[in-house]
Design a protein around this motif. Structure first.
Motif, PDB file in Angstrom:
ATOM      1  N   UNK A 123       0.516 -11.212  -9.992  1.00  0.00           N
ATOM      2  CA  UNK A 123       1.438 -12.058  -9.393  1.00  0.00           C
ATOM      3  C   UNK A 123       1.271 -10.880  -8.334  1.00  0.00           C
ATOM      4  N   UNK A 124       1.210 -11.247  -7.183  1.00  0.00           N
ATOM      5  CA  UNK A 124       1.924 -10.526  -5.974  1.00  0.00           C
ATOM      6  C   UNK A 124       1.355 -10.268  -4.666  1.00  0.00           C
ATOM      7  N   UNK A 125       1.142  -9.442  -4.086  1.00  0.00           N
ATOM      8  CA  UNK A 125       1.255  -9.340  -2.665  1.00  0.00           C
ATOM      9  C   UNK A 125      -0.211  -8.170  -1.826  1.00  0.00           C
ATOM     10  N   UNK A 126      -0.912  -8.266  -0.879  1.00  0.00           N
ATOM     11  CA  UNK A 126      -1.717  -7.595  -0.962  1.00  0.00           C
ATOM     12  C   UNK A 126      -1.929  -7.226   0.417  1.00  0.00           C
ATOM     13  N   UNK A 127      -2.415  -6.211   1.742  1.00  0.00           N
ATOM     14  CA  UNK A 127      -2.612  -6.246   3.026  1.00  0.00           C
ATOM     15  C   UNK A 127      -3.029  -5.062   2.991  1.00  0.00           C
ATOM     16  N   UNK A 128      -4.379  -5.589   3.942  1.00  0.00           N
ATOM     17  CA  UNK A 128      -5.047  -4.534   4.491  1.00  0.00           C
ATOM     18  C   UNK A 128      -5.185  -4.507   5.946  1.00  0.00           C
ATOM     19  N   UNK A 129      -5.189  -2.994   6.273  1.00  0.00           N
ATOM     20  CA  UNK A 129      -5.440  -2.853   7.821  1.00  0.00           C
ATOM     21  C   UNK A 129      -6.477  -1.989   7.985  1.00  0.00           C
ATOM     22  N   UNK A 130      -6.744  -2.293   8.862  1.00  0.00           N
ATOM     23  CA  UNK A 130      -8.192  -1.548   9.504  1.00  0.00           C
ATOM     24  C   UNK A 130      -8.372  -1.070  10.914  1.00  0.00           C
ATOM     25  N   UNK A 131      -8.838   0.146  11.136  1.00  0.00           N
ATOM     26  CA  UNK A 131      -9.207  -0.264  12.723  1.00  0.00           C
ATOM     27  C   UNK A 131      -9.925  -1.024  13.355  1.00  0.00           C
ATOM     28  N   UNK A 132     -11.066  -1.193  12.450  1.00  0.00           N
ATOM     29  CA  UNK A 132     -11.494  -1.886  13.338  1.00  0.00           C
ATOM     30  C   UNK A 132     -12.226  -3.010  13.484  1.00  0.00           C
ATOM     31  N   UNK A 133     -11.074  -4.003  12.468  1.00  0.00           N
ATOM     32  CA  UNK A 133     -11.704  -5.334  11.977  1.00  0.00           C
ATOM     33  C   UNK A 133     -10.069  -6.237  11.773  1.00  0.00           C
ATOM     34  N   UNK A 134     -10.312  -7.225  11.500  1.00  0.00           N
ATOM     35  CA  UNK A 134      -9.182  -8.048  11.733  1.00  0.00           C
ATOM     36  C   UNK A 134      -7.717  -7.486  10.605  1.00  0.00           C
ATOM     37  N   UNK A 135      -6.882  -7.583  10.801  1.00  0.00           N
ATOM     38  CA  UNK A 135      -5.771  -7.158   9.273  1.00  0.00           C
ATOM     39  C   UNK A 135      -5.115  -8.494   8.543  1.00  0.00           C
ATOM     40  N   UNK A 136      -5.316  -8.180   7.384  1.00  0.00           N
ATOM     41  CA  UNK A 136      -5.463  -9.402   6.695  1.00  0.00           C
ATOM     42  C   UNK A 136      -4.315  -9.150   5.348  1.00  0.00           C
ATOM     43  N   UNK A 137      -3.445 -10.483   5.579  1.00  0.00           N
ATOM     44  CA  UNK A 137      -1.683  -9.667   4.815  1.00  0.00           C
ATOM     45  C   UNK A 137      -2.127 -11.376   3.807  1.00  0.00           C
ATOM     46  N   UNK A 138      -1.618 -10.786   2.525  1.00  0.00           N
ATOM     47  CA  UNK A 138      -1.275 -12.617   1.489  1.00  0.00           C
ATOM     48  C   UNK A 138      -0.801 -12.172   0.470  1.00  0.00           C
ATOM     49  N   UNK A 139      -1.022 -13.086  -0.377  1.00  0.00           N
ATOM     50  CA  UNK A 139      -0.370 -13.589  -1.591  1.00  0.00           C
ATOM     51  C   UNK A 139      -2.097 -13.238  -3.245  1.00  0.00           C
ATOM     52  N   UNK A 140      -1.646 -12.087  -3.573  1.00  0.00           N
ATOM     53  CA  UNK A 140      -2.608 -12.636  -4.845  1.00  0.00           C
ATOM     54  C   UNK A 140      -2.731 -12.951  -6.358  1.00  0.00           C
ATOM     55  N   UNK A 141      -3.173 -13.480  -7.025  1.00  0.00           N
ATOM     56  CA  UNK A 141      -2.885 -14.033  -8.107  1.00  0.00           C
ATOM     57  C   UNK A 141      -3.530 -13.694  -9.533  1.00  0.00           C
ATOM     58  N   UNK A 142      -3.866 -13.561 -10.075  1.00  0.00           N
ATOM     59  CA  UNK A 142      -4.933 -13.853 -11.293  1.00  0.00           C
ATOM     60  C   UNK A 142      -4.438 -12.538 -12.533  1.00  0.00           C
ATOM     61  N   UNK A 143      -5.690 -11.997 -13.261  1.00  0.00           N
ATOM     62  CA  UNK A 143      -5.254 -11.802 -14.858  1.00  0.00           C
ATOM     63  C   UNK A 143      -6.564 -10.338 -14.974  1.00  0.00           C
ATOM     64  N   UNK A 144      -5.802  -9.429 -15.576  1.00  0.00           N
ATOM     65  CA  UNK A 144      -6.326  -8.963 -16.446  1.00  0.00           C
ATOM     66  C   UNK A 144      -7.264  -9.223 -17.667  1.00  0.00           C
ATOM     67  N   UNK A 145      -8.229  -8.551 -17.516  1.00  0.00           N
ATOM     68  CA  UNK A 145      -9.972  -9.101 -18.478  1.00  0.00           C
ATOM     69  C   UNK A 145      -9.811  -7.603 -19.287  1.00  0.00           C
ATOM     70  N   UNK A 146      -9.340  -7.217 -19.726  1.00  0.00           N
ATOM     71  CA  UNK A 146      -9.554  -5.586 -20.562  1.00  0.00           C
ATOM     72  C   UNK A 146      -9.036  -4.505 -19.578  1.00  0.00           C
ATOM     73  N   UNK A 147     -10.312  -3.933 -18.799  1.00  0.00           N
ATOM     74  CA  UNK A 147      -9.991  -2.704 -18.269  1.00  0.00           C
ATOM     75  C   UNK A 147      -9.667  -4.037 -16.364  1.00  0.00           C
ATOM     76  N   UNK A 148     -10.113  -4.632 -15.968  1.00  0.00           N
ATOM     77  CA  UNK A 148     -10.740  -5.347 -14.935  1.00  0.00           C
ATOM     78  C   UNK A 148     -10.028  -6.144 -14.375  1.00  0.00           C
ATOM     79  N   UNK A 149      -9.112  -6.438 -12.830  1.00  0.00           N
ATOM     80  CA  UNK A 149      -8.319  -6.886 -12.989  1.00  0.00           C
ATOM     81  C   UNK A 149      -9.241  -8.305 -11.629  1.00  0.00           C
ATOM     82  N   UNK A 150      -8.837  -9.019 -11.596  1.00  0.00           N
ATOM     83  CA  UNK A 150      -9.944 -10.568 -10.971  1.00  0.00           C
ATOM     84  C   UNK A 150      -8.264 -11.115 -10.472  1.00  0.00           C
TER      85      UNK A 150
END
Length: 149
Positions: free
Chosen positions: A61-88
């Protein structure tokens, strides 16, 4: 009487030895499965991605923020799981006042995470990575661990 004392001593030793291992195992298990706060950041040219996750037993569980120079910035929440070495994760955010949800994937390589891109599809309003489709981890953000603020 001596036999009784001898048998009591042996039984006490066996019980004491049996009781010590579960405590050590339980303590190690508790440490291995405790919640971990982890923070990551990626900066590519003028674009930035910040991620803060709580990892508990591979569930994230957590938060994520994208800040772009030429696109719309977004900020929100993430939830998921690790499957082996991959986070979905599912990334929930608002874009121009409209709630949105997108799947994201990250490959853990050492202490770093590499964002992946792959074919996605939507079924019954749920967007996800198409099963069996290749995911390319060479084109996205490369996140490095950072101190949590």
């Amino acid at each position: 009487m001596k036999k009784l004392f001898f048998i009591s001593s042996i039984m006490s030793s066996v019980l004491l030895a049996c009781n010590q291992n579960p405590k050590q195992t339980q303590q190690a298990t508790t440490e291995d499965h405790s919640m971990h706060d982890q923070c990551y950041q990626a900066i590519t040219n003028a674009d930035t991605l910040d991620m803060h996750i709580h990892n508990h037993d591979g569930k994230v569980q957590g938060s994520l923020a994208f800040r772009f120079k030429e696109k719309q910035n977004t900020q929100g929440d993430i939830s998921g799981e690790f499957r082996g070495d991959t986070l979905f994760v599912d990334y929930s955010f608002d874009l121009n006042g409209t709630p949105s949800k997108n799947p994201l994937v990250f490959l853990k390589q050492g202490e770093e995470l590499s964002q992946g891109y792959g074919e996605i599809e939507t079924y019954l309003g749920k967007t996800y990575f198409k099963p069996g489709a290749q995911i390319d981890f060479g084109k996205g953000f490369n996140l490095k661990p950072t101190n949590c603020k």
